[in-house]
Design an enzyme around this catalytic site. Structure first.
Site, PDB file in Angstrom:
ATOM      1  N   LYS A   1      30.626  29.531 -12.466  1.00  0.00           N
ATOM      2  CA  LYS A   1      29.412  30.244 -12.146  1.00  0.00           C
ATOM      3  C   LYS A   1      28.426  29.343 -11.399  1.00  0.00           C
ATOM      4  O   LYS A   1      27.519  29.819 -10.734  1.00  0.00           O
ATOM      5  CB  LYS A   1      28.714  30.709 -13.444  1.00  0.00           C
ATOM      6  CG  LYS A   1      29.516  31.596 -14.321  1.00  0.00           C
ATOM      7  CD  LYS A   1      28.671  31.887 -15.585  1.00  0.00           C
ATOM      8  CE  LYS A   1      29.554  32.405 -16.675  1.00  0.00           C
ATOM      9  NZ  LYS A   1      28.816  32.507 -17.954  1.00  0.00           N
ATOM     10  N   GLY A   2      28.603  28.053 -11.539  1.00  0.00           N
ATOM     11  CA  GLY A   2      27.586  27.091 -11.115  1.00  0.00           C
ATOM     12  C   GLY A   2      27.110  27.165  -9.677  1.00  0.00           C
ATOM     13  O   GLY A   2      25.989  26.781  -9.372  1.00  0.00           O
TER      14      GLY A   2
ATOM     15  N   GLU B   1      31.055  24.436  -4.145  1.00  0.00           N
ATOM     16  CA  GLU B   1      31.064  24.013  -5.551  1.00  0.00           C
ATOM     17  C   GLU B   1      29.683  23.485  -5.937  1.00  0.00           C
ATOM     18  O   GLU B   1      28.942  22.989  -5.083  1.00  0.00           O
ATOM     19  CB  GLU B   1      32.151  22.940  -5.740  1.00  0.00           C
ATOM     20  CG  GLU B   1      32.198  22.253  -7.091  1.00  0.00           C
ATOM     21  CD  GLU B   1      32.551  23.154  -8.261  1.00  0.00           C
ATOM     22  OE1 GLU B   1      31.953  24.237  -8.386  1.00  0.00           O
ATOM     23  OE2 GLU B   1      33.398  22.742  -9.079  1.00  0.00           O
TER      24      GLU B   1
ATOM     25  N   ASP C   1      32.162  15.854 -10.064  1.00  0.00           N
ATOM     26  CA  ASP C   1      31.934  14.837 -11.086  1.00  0.00           C
ATOM     27  C   ASP C   1      33.136  13.893 -11.087  1.00  0.00           C
ATOM     28  O   ASP C   1      33.216  12.971 -10.285  1.00  0.00           O
ATOM     29  CB  ASP C   1      31.724  15.576 -12.414  1.00  0.00           C
ATOM     30  CG  ASP C   1      31.323  14.684 -13.553  1.00  0.00           C
ATOM     31  OD1 ASP C   1      30.743  13.624 -13.317  1.00  0.00           O
ATOM     32  OD2 ASP C   1      31.589  15.057 -14.716  1.00  0.00           O
TER      33      ASP C   1
ATOM     34  N   LYS D   1      28.492  13.053  -8.049  1.00  0.00           N
ATOM     35  CA  LYS D   1      28.231  11.830  -8.816  1.00  0.00           C
ATOM     36  C   LYS D   1      29.370  10.868  -8.532  1.00  0.00           C
ATOM     37  O   LYS D   1      30.357  10.836  -9.263  1.00  0.00           O
ATOM     38  CB  LYS D   1      28.235  12.145 -10.314  1.00  0.00           C
ATOM     39  CG  LYS D   1      27.100  12.988 -10.817  1.00  0.00           C
ATOM     40  CD  LYS D   1      27.112  13.021 -12.340  1.00  0.00           C
ATOM     41  CE  LYS D   1      27.067  14.428 -12.837  1.00  0.00           C
ATOM     42  NZ  LYS D   1      27.026  14.544 -14.301  1.00  0.00           N
TER      43      LYS D   1
ATOM     44  N   PHE E   1      23.253  13.905 -16.344  1.00  0.00           N
ATOM     45  CA  PHE E   1      23.656  15.298 -16.505  1.00  0.00           C
ATOM     46  C   PHE E   1      22.539  16.187 -15.968  1.00  0.00           C
ATOM     47  O   PHE E   1      21.409  16.148 -16.455  1.00  0.00           O
ATOM     48  CB  PHE E   1      23.945  15.631 -17.968  1.00  0.00           C
ATOM     49  CG  PHE E   1      24.678  16.931 -18.094  1.00  0.00           C
ATOM     50  CD1 PHE E   1      26.068  16.981 -17.973  1.00  0.00           C
ATOM     51  CD2 PHE E   1      23.984  18.119 -18.295  1.00  0.00           C
ATOM     52  CE1 PHE E   1      26.744  18.193 -18.050  1.00  0.00           C
ATOM     53  CE2 PHE E   1      24.665  19.330 -18.372  1.00  0.00           C
ATOM     54  CZ  PHE E   1      26.042  19.357 -18.254  1.00  0.00           C
TER      55      PHE E   1
ATOM     56  N   ASP F   1      24.338  24.647 -15.579  1.00  0.00           N
ATOM     57  CA  ASP F   1      23.948  24.914 -16.963  1.00  0.00           C
ATOM     58  C   ASP F   1      24.237  23.760 -17.909  1.00  0.00           C
ATOM     59  O   ASP F   1      24.994  22.833 -17.593  1.00  0.00           O
ATOM     60  CB  ASP F   1      24.721  26.117 -17.488  1.00  0.00           C
ATOM     61  CG  ASP F   1      26.176  25.753 -17.815  1.00  0.00           C
ATOM     62  OD1 ASP F   1      26.846  25.150 -16.956  1.00  0.00           O
ATOM     63  OD2 ASP F   1      26.625  26.030 -18.941  1.00  0.00           O
TER      64      ASP F   1
ATOM     65  N   ARG G   1      20.391  27.844 -16.016  1.00  0.00           N
ATOM     66  CA  ARG G   1      20.884  28.196 -14.675  1.00  0.00           C
ATOM     67  C   ARG G   1      19.765  28.738 -13.799  1.00  0.00           C
ATOM     68  O   ARG G   1      19.809  28.626 -12.581  1.00  0.00           O
ATOM     69  CB  ARG G   1      21.999  29.243 -14.775  1.00  0.00           C
ATOM     70  CG  ARG G   1      23.293  28.728 -15.382  1.00  0.00           C
ATOM     71  CD  ARG G   1      24.440  29.681 -15.078  1.00  0.00           C
ATOM     72  NE  ARG G   1      25.598  29.473 -15.934  1.00  0.00           N
ATOM     73  CZ  ARG G   1      26.549  28.568 -15.712  1.00  0.00           C
ATOM     74  NH1 ARG G   1      26.492  27.793 -14.654  1.00  0.00           N
ATOM     75  NH2 ARG G   1      27.568  28.458 -16.541  1.00  0.00           N
TER      76      ARG G   1
HETATM   77  P1  IMP Z   1      34.955  17.596 -12.220  1.00  0.00           P
HETATM   78  O1  IMP Z   1      36.303  18.220 -12.327  1.00  0.00           O
HETATM   79  O2  IMP Z   1      34.783  16.458 -13.178  1.00  0.00           O
HETATM   80  O3  IMP Z   1      34.539  17.213 -10.846  1.00  0.00           O
HETATM   81  O4  IMP Z   1      33.997  18.693 -12.821  1.00  0.00           O
HETATM   82  C1  IMP Z   1      33.089  19.384 -12.164  1.00  0.00           C
HETATM   83  C2  IMP Z   1      32.525  20.469 -13.067  1.00  0.00           C
HETATM   84  O5  IMP Z   1      31.976  19.919 -14.293  1.00  0.00           O
HETATM   85  C3  IMP Z   1      31.387  21.136 -12.370  1.00  0.00           C
HETATM   86  O6  IMP Z   1      31.829  22.238 -11.638  1.00  0.00           O
HETATM   87  C4  IMP Z   1      30.470  21.521 -13.514  1.00  0.00           C
HETATM   88  O7  IMP Z   1      30.839  22.775 -14.024  1.00  0.00           O
HETATM   89  C5  IMP Z   1      30.706  20.478 -14.571  1.00  0.00           C
HETATM   90  N1  IMP Z   1      29.682  19.413 -14.486  1.00  0.00           N
HETATM   91  C6  IMP Z   1      29.900  18.116 -14.171  1.00  0.00           C
HETATM   92  N2  IMP Z   1      28.751  17.418 -14.166  1.00  0.00           N
HETATM   93  C7  IMP Z   1      27.771  18.302 -14.468  1.00  0.00           C
HETATM   94  C8  IMP Z   1      26.329  18.180 -14.597  1.00  0.00           C
HETATM   95  O8  IMP Z   1      25.705  17.114 -14.434  1.00  0.00           O
HETATM   96  N3  IMP Z   1      25.674  19.329 -14.912  1.00  0.00           N
HETATM   97  C9  IMP Z   1      26.297  20.516 -15.094  1.00  0.00           C
HETATM   98  N4  IMP Z   1      27.623  20.671 -14.985  1.00  0.00           N
HETATM   99  C10 IMP Z   1      28.359  19.579 -14.676  1.00  0.00           C
HETATM  100 MG    MG Z   2      31.746  24.250 -11.819  1.00  0.00          MG
END
Ligand code: IMP
Ligand code: MG
Length: 185
Positions: free
Chosen positions: A51-52, A107, A111, A139, A160, A167, A173
């Protein structure tokens, strides 16, 4: 990890502004300018990851001045609240839609890179004309898997973040800015 939640439950503070509405608007305009230049006449498939990304996507596409198609994907994930999903799953129908198309994935945040590297790999196997990635935030210090971000609005430190679509436990959100909830940040 527990501290974030404890502070929030105690109602100690509202998320502190990390990136203001004004700043978000400005960087989205710049991104939209580049995307418009690159995708003019390509009728791309713009795929938002729910949803982000929904607010980012809504603001970004209104700055895009060319024909495009919009779809959303929902990834099921397993993992705790503040961690990245360990396993991701994508709807088959959407994955078939990318055949013969220029695909631009939208996206919220990259992260560890796990989610997007999986998704890009899955789409690449479906014969798209191209697959590119646009993210609101990244990040880099948290990366476990290398992911190339073609269009990035903000590089952020290892904090975070919430708001503007993102969220924590489905909360925040609707904040119009990007904030941090850990009082130490
Ligand atoms: P990745 O697979 O580790 O890159 O994960 C990315 C997903 O983790 C994002 O689409 C978010 O849903 C969640 N996420 C990672 N960091 C944050 C943050 O700082 N705030 C909110 N959601 C996060
Ligand atoms: Mg996401």
């Amino acid at each position: 990890m527990l501290n974030y939640y404890t502070y929030i439950m105690a109602g100690i503070q509202k998320p502190r502004v990390l990136i203001s509405e004004q700043n978000i608007k400005k960087n989205i305009k710049d991104l939209a300018h580049k995307i418009t230049h690159d995708y003019q006449d390509k009728n791309p498939l713009i795929l938002g990851v729910l949803k982000g990304s929904f607010i980012f996507m809504a603001d970004l596409i209104r700055e895009l001045d060319f024909d495009l198609q919009i779809e959303f994907i929902r990834l099921s994930s397993y993992g705790s609240l503040m961690e990245s999903p360990g396993v991701v799953n994508c709807d088959e129908d959407i994955s078939d839609l990318v055949n013969g198309r220029h695909v631009l994935i939208i996206e919220d945040i990259i992260d560890t890179g796990t989610t997007l590297s999986f998704l890009i790999e899955q789409f690449q196997a479906k014969n798209p004309l191209s697959v590119r990635l646009c993210a609101l935030a990244s990040k880099p210090s948290r990366r476990l898997i290398k992911v190339e971000i073609d269009y990035l609005a903000f590089e952020i430190p290892d904090k975070f973040i919430v708001g503007y679509g993102l969220d924590h436990d489905e909360k925040y959100r609707n904040l119009p800015y990007i904030g941090v909830i850990d009082p130490k940040d």
